[in-house]
Design an enzyme around this catalytic site. Sequence first.
Site, PDB file in Angstrom:
ATOM      1  N   THR A  88       1.210  -0.928  -0.404  1.00 57.32           N
ATOM      2  CA  THR A  88       0.468   0.124   0.317  1.00 57.32           C
ATOM      3  C   THR A  88       0.751   1.344   0.029  1.00 57.32           C
ATOM      4  OG1 THR A  88      -0.044   0.708   2.210  1.00 57.32           O
ATOM      5  CG2 THR A  88      -1.942  -0.964   1.509  1.00 57.32           C
ATOM      6  N   HIS A  90       0.883   3.028   2.849  1.00 62.64           N
ATOM      7  CA  HIS A  90       1.488   3.983   3.450  1.00 62.64           C
ATOM      8  C   HIS A  90       2.616   4.163   3.711  1.00 62.64           C
ATOM      9  CE1 HIS A  90      -0.463   4.094   7.537  1.00 62.64           C
ATOM     10  NE2 HIS A  90       0.365   3.206   8.468  1.00 62.64           N
ATOM     11  N   PHE A 115      19.145  10.714  12.355  1.00 58.13           N
ATOM     12  CA  PHE A 115      17.763   9.924  10.611  1.00 58.13           C
ATOM     13  C   PHE A 115      18.378   8.776  10.898  1.00 58.13           C
ATOM     14  CE2 PHE A 115      15.450   8.149   7.276  1.00 58.13           C
ATOM     15  CZ  PHE A 115      14.677   8.566   7.527  1.00 58.13           C
TER      16      PHE A 115
END
Length: 159
Positions: A88, A90, A115
């Site tokens: 997906t 997402h 990060f």
Amino acid sequence: MAAQVIEGLFNEKSGRYGIVVSRWNSFITEKLKEGAIDALRKHGYGEDSVTVAYCPGSYELPLTAQTMAETGKFDAIIAIGTVIRGATAHFDYVCSAANSGILQANLKTGIPVIFGVLTTDTIEQAVERAGTKAGNKGEEAALSAIEMVSVLKQVKAMK
Ligand code: INI
């Protein structure tokens, strides 16, 4: 022409580090966290100078990291997460939120927020970066944190 050069030092042994760990894909993020703690320990930062906070997923990393940074108690925050591409969209939303949110936390607080988020297509690629054949990205993130603390300290101390 000679220039004044500022480079990060890795032997300062002063400073406090916060590590924010996303619980999503915890079998990977725990390995990244261990890599980060190990790298900090090797550079002289023990239990008393490292605090770990957990958040649900990588989407929540920016707010958790920013809140830690805003306490003024930490010299750098290491944000650790793993987002594995699914079927997906997402994946893209979570990666984008983590990426831009962590950048904003850096710039808003003036505290380095590193990060340490893996964004991979497969679980295998994540495993490779969590202490197997491609090293441990948590360890790399911790080294970036130490380097940034040192560089910013020297820049601020410039006459
Ligand atoms: N969070 C991750 O850290 N990694 C993922 O792979 C992931 N996937 O695939 O959905 C993920 N989703 C949860 C997200 O970060 C939030 O916690 C959730 O949407 C609640 O805000």
